[in-house]
Design an enzyme around this catalytic site. Structure first.
Site, PDB file in Angstrom:
ATOM      1  N   CYS A 113       7.977 -16.061 -24.365  1.00 52.18           N
ATOM      2  CA  CYS A 113       6.552 -15.714 -24.442  1.00 52.18           C
ATOM      3  C   CYS A 113       6.219 -14.365 -23.797  1.00 52.18           C
ATOM      4  O   CYS A 113       5.127 -13.838 -24.001  1.00 52.18           O
ATOM      5  CB  CYS A 113       5.716 -16.813 -23.812  1.00 52.18           C
ATOM      6  SG  CYS A 113       5.880 -18.358 -24.696  1.00 52.18           S
ATOM      7  N   HIS A 249      -1.213 -13.664 -22.190  1.00 48.81           N
ATOM      8  CA  HIS A 249      -0.472 -14.534 -23.106  1.00 48.81           C
ATOM      9  C   HIS A 249      -1.250 -15.847 -23.233  1.00 48.81           C
ATOM     10  O   HIS A 249      -1.722 -16.402 -22.250  1.00 48.81           O
ATOM     11  CB  HIS A 249       0.934 -14.788 -22.560  1.00 48.81           C
ATOM     12  CG  HIS A 249       1.636 -15.900 -23.266  1.00 48.81           C
ATOM     13  ND1 HIS A 249       1.736 -15.950 -24.628  1.00 48.81           N
ATOM     14  CD2 HIS A 249       2.247 -17.016 -22.795  1.00 48.81           C
ATOM     15  CE1 HIS A 249       2.399 -17.047 -24.978  1.00 48.81           C
ATOM     16  NE2 HIS A 249       2.710 -17.711 -23.884  1.00 48.81           N
ATOM     17  N   ASN A 279      -0.166 -21.626 -28.684  1.00 48.34           N
ATOM     18  CA  ASN A 279       0.753 -20.659 -28.080  1.00 48.34           C
ATOM     19  C   ASN A 279       1.707 -20.148 -29.158  1.00 48.34           C
ATOM     20  O   ASN A 279       2.544 -20.896 -29.648  1.00 48.34           O
ATOM     21  CB  ASN A 279       1.524 -21.367 -26.945  1.00 48.34           C
ATOM     22  CG  ASN A 279       2.509 -20.449 -26.249  1.00 48.34           C
ATOM     23  OD1 ASN A 279       2.793 -19.359 -26.718  1.00 48.34           O
ATOM     24  ND2 ASN A 279       3.043 -20.924 -25.128  1.00 48.34           N
TER      25      ASN A 279
HETATM   26  N1  ACO Z   1      -0.821 -36.231 -25.267  1.00 47.25           N
HETATM   27  C1  ACO Z   1      -1.136 -37.200 -24.374  1.00 47.25           C
HETATM   28  N2  ACO Z   1      -0.525 -37.306 -23.178  1.00 47.25           N
HETATM   29  C2  ACO Z   1       0.446 -36.431 -22.884  1.00 47.25           C
HETATM   30  C3  ACO Z   1       0.821 -35.412 -23.777  1.00 47.25           C
HETATM   31  C4  ACO Z   1       0.144 -35.339 -25.016  1.00 47.25           C
HETATM   32  N3  ACO Z   1       0.418 -34.400 -25.923  1.00 47.25           N
HETATM   33  N4  ACO Z   1       1.808 -34.671 -23.213  1.00 47.25           N
HETATM   34  C5  ACO Z   1       2.044 -35.215 -22.009  1.00 47.25           C
HETATM   35  N5  ACO Z   1       1.230 -36.287 -21.808  1.00 47.25           N
HETATM   36  C6  ACO Z   1       1.138 -37.160 -20.636  1.00 47.25           C
HETATM   37  C7  ACO Z   1       2.405 -37.128 -19.804  1.00 47.25           C
HETATM   38  O1  ACO Z   1       3.344 -38.052 -20.305  1.00 47.25           O
HETATM   39  C8  ACO Z   1       1.865 -37.523 -18.445  1.00 47.25           C
HETATM   40  O2  ACO Z   1       1.691 -38.920 -18.417  1.00 47.25           O
HETATM   41  P1  ACO Z   1       1.969 -39.781 -17.053  1.00 47.25           P
HETATM   42  O3  ACO Z   1       0.969 -39.256 -16.066  1.00 47.25           O
HETATM   43  O4  ACO Z   1       1.730 -41.158 -17.498  1.00 47.25           O
HETATM   44  O5  ACO Z   1       3.393 -39.460 -16.676  1.00 47.25           O
HETATM   45  C9  ACO Z   1       0.472 -36.899 -18.391  1.00 47.25           C
HETATM   46  O6  ACO Z   1       0.114 -36.648 -19.771  1.00 47.25           O
HETATM   47  C10 ACO Z   1       0.399 -35.599 -17.620  1.00 47.25           C
HETATM   48  O7  ACO Z   1       1.477 -34.751 -18.048  1.00 47.25           O
HETATM   49  P2  ACO Z   1       1.721 -33.336 -17.403  1.00 47.25           P
HETATM   50  O8  ACO Z   1       2.922 -32.705 -18.049  1.00 47.25           O
HETATM   51  O9  ACO Z   1       1.730 -33.455 -15.906  1.00 47.25           O
HETATM   52  O10 ACO Z   1       0.390 -32.564 -17.879  1.00 47.25           O
HETATM   53  P3  ACO Z   1      -0.147 -31.153 -17.452  1.00 47.25           P
HETATM   54  O11 ACO Z   1      -1.513 -31.250 -16.936  1.00 47.25           O
HETATM   55  O12 ACO Z   1       0.862 -30.385 -16.622  1.00 47.25           O
HETATM   56  O13 ACO Z   1      -0.256 -30.415 -18.875  1.00 47.25           O
HETATM   57  C11 ACO Z   1       0.973 -28.778 -20.154  1.00 47.25           C
HETATM   58  C12 ACO Z   1       0.903 -30.224 -19.642  1.00 47.25           C
HETATM   59  C13 ACO Z   1      -0.205 -28.564 -21.056  1.00 47.25           C
HETATM   60  C14 ACO Z   1       2.271 -28.574 -20.905  1.00 47.25           C
HETATM   61  C15 ACO Z   1       0.885 -27.789 -18.950  1.00 47.25           C
HETATM   62  O14 ACO Z   1       1.769 -28.211 -17.947  1.00 47.25           O
HETATM   63  C16 ACO Z   1       1.214 -26.349 -19.323  1.00 47.25           C
HETATM   64  O15 ACO Z   1       0.473 -25.697 -20.011  1.00 47.25           O
HETATM   65  N6  ACO Z   1       2.324 -25.819 -18.780  1.00 47.25           N
HETATM   66  C17 ACO Z   1       2.677 -24.405 -18.938  1.00 47.25           C
HETATM   67  C18 ACO Z   1       3.121 -24.027 -20.316  1.00 47.25           C
HETATM   68  C19 ACO Z   1       3.521 -22.582 -20.315  1.00 47.25           C
HETATM   69  O16 ACO Z   1       2.851 -21.702 -19.810  1.00 47.25           O
HETATM   70  N7  ACO Z   1       4.701 -22.259 -20.837  1.00 47.25           N
HETATM   71  C20 ACO Z   1       5.209 -20.897 -20.751  1.00 47.25           C
HETATM   72  C21 ACO Z   1       5.196 -20.190 -22.001  1.00 47.25           C
HETATM   73  S1  ACO Z   1       5.986 -21.081 -23.261  1.00 47.25           S
HETATM   74  C22 ACO Z   1       7.429 -20.211 -23.701  1.00 47.25           C
HETATM   75  O17 ACO Z   1       7.902 -19.298 -23.095  1.00 47.25           O
HETATM   76  C23 ACO Z   1       8.094 -20.739 -24.896  1.00 47.25           C
END
Ligand code: ACO
Length: 325
Positions: A113, A249, A279
């Site tokens: 990214c 980004h 994204n």
């Molecule tokens: N729908 C419903 N529930 C979900 C989903 C979904 N799509 N995905 C995960 N959950 C659940 C999980 O299982 C978890 O459940 P639990 O509490 O029972 O264990 C709960 O939701 C919380 O999950 P988290 O992963 O802790 O959620 P978070 O608030 O961290 O959000 C996200 C997840 C959106 C992925 C976030 O962490 C994020 O944006 N991270 C950064 C992404 C990023 O910047 N990546 C870099 C660039 S990408 C690249 O280089 C390719």
């Protein structure tokens, strides 16, 4: 000589996929996705389109807006995490051929990214060293081709698309890419990866799907991007008030908002297209810039601040004044 970004172009695939569409086959909900990411829709390429096809369309627009012939391009660089082929040929070579450009160097950058900021860094160095005069940079991504449609933690986040820019030599420092900084830390490599593995059904079928430790990446992203943007502003003796548009980004609304708030950007300075595109990895910054351009907001001399973090982990920032008309 200085390097200036003279044009921007983008290609958006036609197939729009809403959160509701994803609810049909994933254990997820529109409410969860919007609340955690700010994403409402994303666009997926057709099965017969590759990343290079998207990149070629974006590049054609960038070349036309730069008002230069493809014959004047003396270097093509592409950033992608979803290349047409594994290792070779590079997606940049395919894009060059699609634009009828030959006998100039073409290569890919793997910075996930952060790809567009890495592209700017390389293009700036090539121009300032006198090794090139007109460079085509392309962020081209068919991210859907490396996603597991059964993995709700990644499938909901990404979209396909491409963005391209022409970077040319100029004597006008004021209208140039003023500063770019890139960095990486491989100790976090396993936080975001597309492992090379073989499918159980067919050992000759290489299956590569992205996996991500989302919340770990989230925390690093907010901290690194805040310090990255703070540093580039300080280094250039600027503050948030000197920036017309902050183009981060587009990974997650919450990351963008947290970094924007930490640095006192006003809402109207922060460019947000994650809601529409999701994204799109290396294409996300140029696709966001293209929206600004098409809305008539990017004018010659407009000061833009870009930042990105992605797989590697890689990250970076760029400060530039738009050099095109
Ligand atoms: N729908 C419903 N529930 C979900 C989903 C979904 N799509 N995905 C995960 N959950 C659940 C999980 O299982 C978890 O459940 P639990 O509490 O029972 O264990 C709960 O939701 C919380 O999950 P988290 O992963 O802790 O959620 P978070 O608030 O961290 O959000 C996200 C997840 C959106 C992925 C976030 O962490 C994020 O944006 N991270 C950064 C992404 C990023 O910047 N990546 C870099 C660039 S990408 C690249 O280089 C390719």
């Amino acid at each position: 000589m200085y390097a200036t970004l003279t044009s921007i172009g983008a290609y958006i695939p036609t197939k729009c996929v809403s959160n509701k569409d994803l609810e049909a086959f994933l254990d997820t909900s529109d409410e969860w996705i919007v609340k955690r990411t700010g994403i409402k829709t994303r666009y997926f390429a057709d099965s017969n389109q590759k990343s290079s096809d998207l990149g070629i369309e974006a590049a054609k627009i960038a070349l036309q807006r730069a008002n230069i012939s493809h014959k004047d391009i003396d270097l093509i660089i592409t950033a992608t995490l979803s290349p047409d082929y594994i290792n070779m040929p590079s997606t940049a070579c395919i894009i060059a051929a699609g634009l009828d450009i030959a006998n100039v160097p073409a290569f890919d950058i793997a910075a996930a990214c952060s790809g567009f900021v890495y592209l700017l860094s390389v293009a700036k160095a090539y121009i300032e060293s006198g090794m090139a005069k007109n460079i085509l940079i392309v962020g081209a991504e068919k991210v859907s081709s490396v996603l597991n449609p059964h993995d709700r933690s990644t499938y909901i986040l990404f979209g396909d698309g491409a963005g391209a820019a022409v970077i040319s030599a100029t004597k006008d420092k004021n209208l140039s890419i003023l500063d770019v900084h890139i960095s990486a830390d491989g100790q976090y490599a396993h936080y975001l990866e597309t492992p090379r593995m073989q499918s159980n059904e067919n050992e000759h079928n290489i299956v590569q799907c992205m996996s991500m430790k989302g919340s770990e990446v989230f925390k690093i992203a907010v901290a690194k991007l805040t310090s990255e943007v703070k540093d580039i502003l300080e280094r250039n003796k600027m503050t948030a008030c000197d920036i017309d548009y902050f183009v981060p980004h587009q990974a997650n609304y919450r990351i963008i908002k947290a970094v924007g708030d930490n640095l006192n950007f006003k809402n109207e300075q922060i460019v947000l297209v994650v809601e529409k595109f999701g994204n799109t990895s290396a294409a996300s910054i140029p696709m966001a810039m293209n929206i600004l351009y098409e809305e008539g907001k990017i004018k010659k001399g407009c000061t833009l601040l870009l930042d990105a973090l992605g797989g590697g982990l890689t990250w970076g920032s760029a400060l530039l004044r738009f050099g095109g008309d």
